[in-house]
Design an enzyme around this catalytic site. Structure first.
Site, PDB file in Angstrom:
ATOM      1  CG  ASP A  93      -0.134   0.323   2.422  1.00 48.82           C
ATOM      2  OD1 ASP A  93       1.190  -1.146   2.578  1.00 48.82           O
ATOM      3  OD2 ASP A  93      -0.497   1.415   2.824  1.00 48.82           O
ATOM      4  CG  ASP A  96       3.104  -0.691   4.580  1.00 48.24           C
ATOM      5  OD1 ASP A  96       2.931  -1.362   3.599  1.00 48.24           O
ATOM      6  OD2 ASP A  96       2.934  -0.141   6.141  1.00 48.24           O
ATOM      7  CE1 TYR A 248      -4.289   2.782   4.002  1.00 49.20           C
ATOM      8  CE2 TYR A 248      -3.116   0.662   4.594  1.00 49.20           C
ATOM      9  CZ  TYR A 248      -3.011   1.892   4.442  1.00 49.20           C
ATOM     10  OH  TYR A 248      -2.361   2.671   3.973  1.00 49.20           O
ATOM     11  CD  GLU A 486       3.773   4.927   4.677  1.00 49.85           C
ATOM     12  OE1 GLU A 486       3.609   5.394   5.874  1.00 49.85           O
ATOM     13  OE2 GLU A 486       3.982   4.191   4.919  1.00 49.85           O
TER      14      GLU A 486
END
Ligand SMILES: *[C@@H]1O[C@H](CO)[C@@H](O)[C@H](O)[C@H]1NC(C)=O
Length: 504
Positions: A93, A96, A248, A486
């Protein structure tokens, strides 16, 4: 060329001077130079925004030149094994190594929406966009089809993964654990299932003309997954707990995904059944956001198209809901609930703010396109008349900001422009690649030398749009500051459409 840096006035007068020259001399190459100097290189940014997805790939990679991001290699080849199924493929995603289907499906829906809405404008990038979509849908089809009565919704224990700083290529099945997560009638997940149905339905439209059997499989699966979402109502946050929260978590509940999924199935099938589903869900929530979690606004814009473009009067209420949303976003609207930074960036939330900017900008360009087609305009309050140009101009400001027209004079897309983030919060990008260091890293071995170093990342994740600057238009380019540094697939997926819109 310091004259350009002396402030807006000197460059504006220079531009005026050049424009006058154009008029006087009718010397059009001059005009082109002026234009090129003003606008970002949208085509370059567009190609890079799609290339980024290759860096997020999980599974067995094709040989180059199909795989252009060559510091990546095969990974997650045993994914699915704990459940005795094949769940290889799909995307990590963000920075990571976890496959979270909820944001992955939203990413796929947005890429697909972009591919169908801006097909003509994508030009040579259309096949690349389709390839990026297919990398996700091949995986989502496995998740929906591997075990009857189950929808797999993720691979990789996120808590274990976040304790490691390793390359995706170094993961084996136990460290960090590649746990497999699913929803079923007894552990429902209408949110993740509704979004998966939306993704498969949207993608089926993209593939209809180029691969009809694949499109049919996508649509048939979308119908089944949507039915599961409707028949067994519940949130996957309740069923799966710490495996998906707080990462999430479905904070906005699952009604928005049911609405969104039904809206996409209606777009793909024209089956009135799905309109009835949409109607049964109600439609008044006053949203001013659009994201992997909250899809009300997206559903409204999609359904408003029936009124604006297809001229179907029964969808007028969705046009009104979509207009209300736009009035909550536009800066000069009396009903605006949206903040802007001093530099002009839409400001929603501190955690990866650019994800909201790209998603909402997609709705701005797309609604602008629908309004231009129907020659529609509307009012926010009594004063502000909104035309397709109003929305286009706000969208352009946001895209240009991301590409470098901002107080930091920096591009928030990696590898685009002269000045861009060097220390993104991304495991693969920040660790030496397999080619440079063939020996595997242990779970924690990457932290000290590579995570905490002030050195730039060794591998360029071309096209990645990061979380972005803070509310003061400042960006620290700090790898440990993941809220800002990120990248994520859903930030990029939503900017592909707007970049295509401005590139043409
Ligand atoms: C408008 O949409 C409805 C579905 O909600 C459909 O039944 C009707 O035929 C459409 N009308 C036109 C004129 O296309």
């Amino acid at each position: 060329m310091t004259i350009f840096r002396n402030g807006a006035n000197s460059s504006i007068s220079l531009i005026f001077y050049l424009i006058s020259c154009c008029v006087i001399l009718n010397f059009c190459r001059f005009c082109e130079i002026v234009e090129a100097g003003n606008n970002p290189n949208y085509r370059d940014a567009l190609a890079k925004s799609i290339l980024f997805f290759q860096g997020q790939r999980s599974g067995r990679l094709p040989p180059s030149p199909a795989q252009q991001i060559t510091w990546r290699a095969n990974s997650g080849l045993l994914d699915g094994q704990p459940a005795h199924v094949d769940l290889t493929g799909g995307y990590y995603d963000a920075g990571d190594n976890v496959k979270f289907n909820f944001p992955m499906a939203f990413t796929t829906t947005m890429l697909s929406w972009g591919a169908m809405e801006y097909a003509g404008k994508l030009g040579p990038q259309l096949p690349e966009t389709r390839a990026a979509i297919r990398w996700a849908t091949d995986y989502l089809l496995k998740c929906a089809g591997a075990t009857p009565g189950k929808l797999y919704v993720g691979v990789g224990d996120p808590n274990a993964d976040h304790r490691c700083w390793i390359r995706p290529e170094d993961m084996d099945s136990s460290n960090p654990a590649r746990s497999v997560y699913s929803v079923s009638p007894s552990n429902p997940g209408s949110d993740v299932a509704g979004e998966t149905a939306a993704a498969l339905a949207a993608a089926s439209i993209v593939f209809r003309k180029v691969d009809a059997p694949y499109a049919r499989l996508l649509l048939k699966t979308a119908r089944n997954v949507m039915q599961f979402a409707l028949n067994y109502r519940g949130s996957y946050s309740d069923s799966l707990g710490s495996a998906v929260c707080p990462f999430y978590c479905s904070y906005s509940g699952y009604t928005d995904e049911l609405l969104w999924g039904a809206a996409w199935l209606f777009r793909a099938t024209n089956d009135v059944y799905y309109v009835n589903v949409v109607r049964s869900l109600g439609s008044n929530d006053g949203t001013d956001i659009f994201s992997w979690d909250n899809k009300y606004a997206g559903a409204r814009v999609l359904l408003a198209r029936r009124n604006l473009v297809d001229k179907n009067k029964t969808f007028e209420d969705f046009r009104q809901r979509a207009e209300e949303f736009m009035c909550r976003i536009l800066p000069n609207s009396p009903s605006s609930t949206t903040q802007y930074t001093a530099g002009g960036l839409m400001w929603k939330l501190g955690q990866s703010n650019l994800q909201y900017v790209t998603s909402i900008t997609f709705l701005l360009t797309t609604y602008s396109k629908y309004m231009a087609t129907s020659k529609n305009s509307f009012y926010c309050g009594n004063q502000l008349q909104v035309t397709h140009r109003t929305l286009r101009s706000l969208a352009k400001k946001q895209v240009d900001y991301i590409l470098g027209e901002n107080p930091m004079k920096m591009s928030y897309m990696v590898g685009y422009g002269a000045n861009y983030p060097q220390r993104i919060h991304h495991r693969g990008s920040s660790l030496p690649s397999l080619r440079v260091r063939p020996q595997p890293f242990g779970c924690e071995a990457g932290f000290q030398p590579f995570y905490y170093t002030p050195n730039p990342n060794p591998n360029i994740l071309t096209g990645a749009v990061v979380g972005g600057p803070n509310q003061n238009d400042f960006y620290s380019d700090d790898r440990t500051d993941f809220s800002h540094s990120e990248p994520a697939t859903y930030i990029n997926a939503a900017i592909v459409g707007p970049l295509a819109f401005f590139a043409s």
